[in-house]
Design a protein around this motif. Structure first.
Motif: not given
Ligand code: GTP
Ligand code: MG
Lengths: 303, 435
Positions: A25, A29, B242, B260, B315, B357
């Motif tokens: 994650e 991001e 993800q 993911g 994603r 996500t």
């Protein structure tokens, strides 16, 4: 994976899956993540999980070591070996250099725990890292028990425990302004025992000082400190040989050893399962300063 | 890098059997004894370390408490200790031979409701504490309602401080009845009621002799045995992509894997799948982990899925089955819990929604009603949602989201609302309907 017919995973697999999710994650991001790597058991496990999260690709971020200048040689060697094996980029934020160029000054008690914070923050600024993976676990300490998985830090790296972002489900909010950053803790929900079970299961090599060995020590404040270039016997303190191991690896001038015969992972697990003292309580001079020592350091930008 | 010397023995000793994990959260009004109960649970299961206990004993003694305040075990922040209340969630861990537990001890004070919501969102079970002297108060109802809104699958009402009401069966019955009646109006799949004294440890780890009229199990007994395996959704295949793994390497070439965590359902090689929002179909070539391929993947596994066809996936996309797919929606109806003290949610307000996500800009198109927590009355004239208020809201998103109803899927049905100007998380949404 240990699974049963009923679509159950073991708790260790559940923790691993959660940590891998957090690692991915952050990389998905954030712009410039970096992993804090000290050679301690938590950062070793975190790096192992990072390797798993992105396989068969390489780990897509550098590692950062905040070098207090008070190191255990075995741990430094381990760090360099691991970095070479994985082909990682290593950034060293050096406290001795920061002392030399006047960024920080040695504190009166000689402990470098507090002064490493500005050194860390300077490195973060210089390299414009916006996400820092830390191996902190919530079971370690009462202030850590309160921290989010994605912990927002302002432009001074400060944590505001009274004003944390809500964090629901596994939806982590990493949004920030330039200069602000996120500390991400993939091992939030692991305990010391989980870490050792995982080290055993995955057959991860750990620095030798985690296993029982003979060492020349002195007793100070009820703890055993290795006699080395940073710790010299004071008047009335006697040196003696003892069989010890380290439960945590931190600054070599304030990290104590514990008496132990645990020279294998299996024995360490047995020992950790039976111990009645927390790892920080048993080994950290720096946490004994005050009731809220950790909270105060975290507010200032520490991990 | 592995060592065959030291680690080998350990691996066997630590052959970790599939022990399951129960996550539970505390809830209930301020001072009803949540933190004390957690302290007692840790103390009586011998999960405390001597230095932790010594530290809270010392603080308690220095403050002149008559007994050791076990709430200090979780109330670890300076401000919490000064004010004697919990401000933010504390996570604690313990295990019995039957199960591993992750505890979220949440605050009861209304000002910190968002932290309670944080702790409850991932819980399998919530303990709702009520002070036997006071009975149900607004905050007990609010928390019970939030637990049902968050669909915490199991609730336990702990009627606490029974020592202060002479262990009275009538007092207990009255509160249990009142709560059961309130819960009947909510969506509560499983409710258990236990009379306890957190302070003295009655019915916490072992059954109390003070309340012979109570025939149920102790709290710990229930926590160790409550059946949670069926709470997961193994039917609807939902795999939010993800991260795309594409090694830039000379040894691994042409590799493309979709990483993911499985949200629900079971994925197996050769399964036919559909990818949303594009709608392209393909087959699963392999389900992989760093340790090699696995025969199947299910929640909560983190895996990498490879498909037989080269299709464009990134994603935020979702892998599902052609005959069982989430809605591809830009109009979303949700129950929203507002968590921002500075600005209320308003009609026409613009936010970012973070869902699985994927993130999308969104605008508030409708506020159907605001809910009164006490009466569950719907106020349809409400024009905004202030801090801690709950209402039914309609959003229009700029790009489609891939959603299920929250009651069917906690992962693909929940989202957070982010204010783009402050970057703060200002709300939580649970999808009721998507169109
Ligand atoms: N007599 C008696 N007192 C109790 C019991 N449980 C808790 N208390 C007392 O109630 C007070 C509040 O307890 P806490 O555990 O801090 O309450 P809390 O629910 O965690 O409060 P917040 O987290 O601030 O919402 C303390 O003084 C406790 O000692 C009980 O079973 N009997
Ligand atoms: Mg409390």
């Amino acid at each position: 994976m240990t699974t049963t017919a009923a679509y159950q995973v073991s708790h260790l697999d559940a923790l691993e899956a959660e940590s891998i999710f957090v690692l991915r994650e952050v990389v998905a991001e954030m712009e410039r993540p970096v992993l804090l790597f000290s050679g301690g058991k938590d950062s070793i496990v975190m790096l192992w999980l990072a390797q798993k999260a992105f396989a068969p690709a390489n780990i897509p971020f550098p590692v950062l070591h905040v070098d207090t200048g008070h190191n255990f040689p075995e741990v430094l060697a381990y760090r360099d070996q691991r970095v070479a094996e994985l082909g990682l980029q290593l950034v060293v934020a050096s406290v001795p250099e920061a002392l030399a160029n006047g960024l920080v000054r040695e504190s009166a008690d000689g402990m470098r725990n507090r002064i490493q914070t500005p050194v860390l923050l300077a490195a973060v600024e210089q390299h414009r890292f916006d996400a820092l993976f830390g191996g902190a676990r919530r079971d370690e300490e009462k202030a850590r028990a309160k921290e989010r998985v994605f912990s927002f830090r302002d432009e001074f790296g400060q944590w505001d425990p009274k004003n944390q972002r809500p964090e629901l489900w596994s939806l982590y909010n990493g949004r920030h302004q330039p200069g602000e950053s996120i500390r991400a803790f993939p091992l939030s929900n692991w305990t010391e025992l989980d870490v050792w079970h995982y080290i055993a299961r995955e057959r991860i090599e750990a620095p030798s000082i985690y296993y029982a060995h003979e060492r020349e020590v002195i007793e100070r404040d009820g703890m055993l400190y290795a006699v080395n270039e940073f710790i010299r016997p004071r008047a009335g303190e006697e040196r003696f040989k003892a069989r010890v191991r380290y439960r945590t690896v931190g600054d070599a001038s304030c990290t104590a050893a514990v008496r132990s015969d645990a020279d294998t992972v299996a024995k360490v697990i047995e020992e950790v399962a039976a111990t009645r003292i927390t790892e920080r309580g048993a080994t950290r001079g720096d946490d004994r300063v005050s009731e809220a020592a950790m909270e105060d350091r975290k507010r200032e930008g520490y991990f | 890098m592995t060592t065959e010397t030291t680690a080998e023995v350990g691996a066997e000793a630590a052959s970790v059997r599939p022990m399951d994990l129960l996550r539970f959260a505390t809830a209930g009004s301020v001072d009803d004894g949540k933190s004390t109960l957690i302290g007692r649970l840790l103390y009586d299961t011998r999960s405390l370390f001597t230095d932790q206990l010594a530290a809270v004993e010392a603080v308690s003694a220095a403050r002149g408490d008559e007994y050791t305040n076990l709430a200090l075990l979780t109330d670890g922040l300076r401000a919490e200790r000064e004010q004697g209340i919990t401000i933010d969630v504390a996570y604690r861990y313990f295990a019995t031979p039957r199960r591993k537990f992750i505890i979220a001890d949440t605050p009861g004070h209304i000002q910190y409701t968002r932290n309670m919501v944080t702790g409850a969102s991932t819980a399998d079970l919530a303990l709702i504490l009520v002070d036997a002297r006071k009975g149900l108060v607004e905050q007990s109802r609010r928390h019970a309602f939030l637990c049902s809104l968050l669909r915490v699958p199991h609730l336990v009402l702990c009627v606490n401080k029974m020592d202060l009401v002479d262990w009275s069966h009538e007092v207990y019955e009255k509160i249990a009845d009142e709560f059961t009646a309130f819960a009947a109006k909510l969506d509560v799949p499983d409710l258990t009621v236990v009379p306890v004294s957190a302070l003295h440890g009655d019915n916490i780890v072992s059954r109390s002799e003070k309340m012979p009229w109570y025939e149920g199990p102790s709290l710990l007994h229930h926590l160790e045995r409550v059946h949670i395996a069926s709470d997961r959704n193994l039917v609807d295949v939902r795999f939010p992509v993800q991260y795309v793994i594409r090694p830039q390497s000379t040894t691994v070439t042409d590799y493309r894997g979709y990483a993911g965590q499985v949200a629900s359902g079971v994925l197996k090689p050769d399964d036919e799948v559909m990818v949303l929002p594009s709608g392209f179909t393909s087959r699963i070539a392999a389900v992989e982990t760093a340790d090699g391929p696995v025969p199947e993947a299910f929640p909560p596994m983190s895996v990498t899925v490879r498909l037989t066809d080269e299709i464009d996936i990134s994603r935020g996309d979702m892998i599902c089955r052609p005959n069982n797919a989430p809605a591809v929606a830009q109009d979303i109806e949700a129950m929203v819990c507002w968590m921002d003290e500075t600005r209320p949610l308003q009609l026409g307000g613009r936010y970012v929604i973070k869902h699985t996500t994927r993130s999308a800009r969104a605008i508030v198109r409708g506020l159907h009603y605001r809910l009164d927590i006490n009466s569950l009355h719907r106020d349809e004239s409400a024009g905004e949602l202030k801090l801690n208020e709950i209402g039914r809201v309609r959003f229009r998103t700029m790009v489609p989201l891939l959603v299920d109803e929250y009651r069917r899927n906690r992962t693909t049905g929940g989202f957070v609302i982010i204010d783009e100007t402050t970057n703060r998380t200002v709300g939580a949404g649970m999808i009721v309907e998507a169109g």
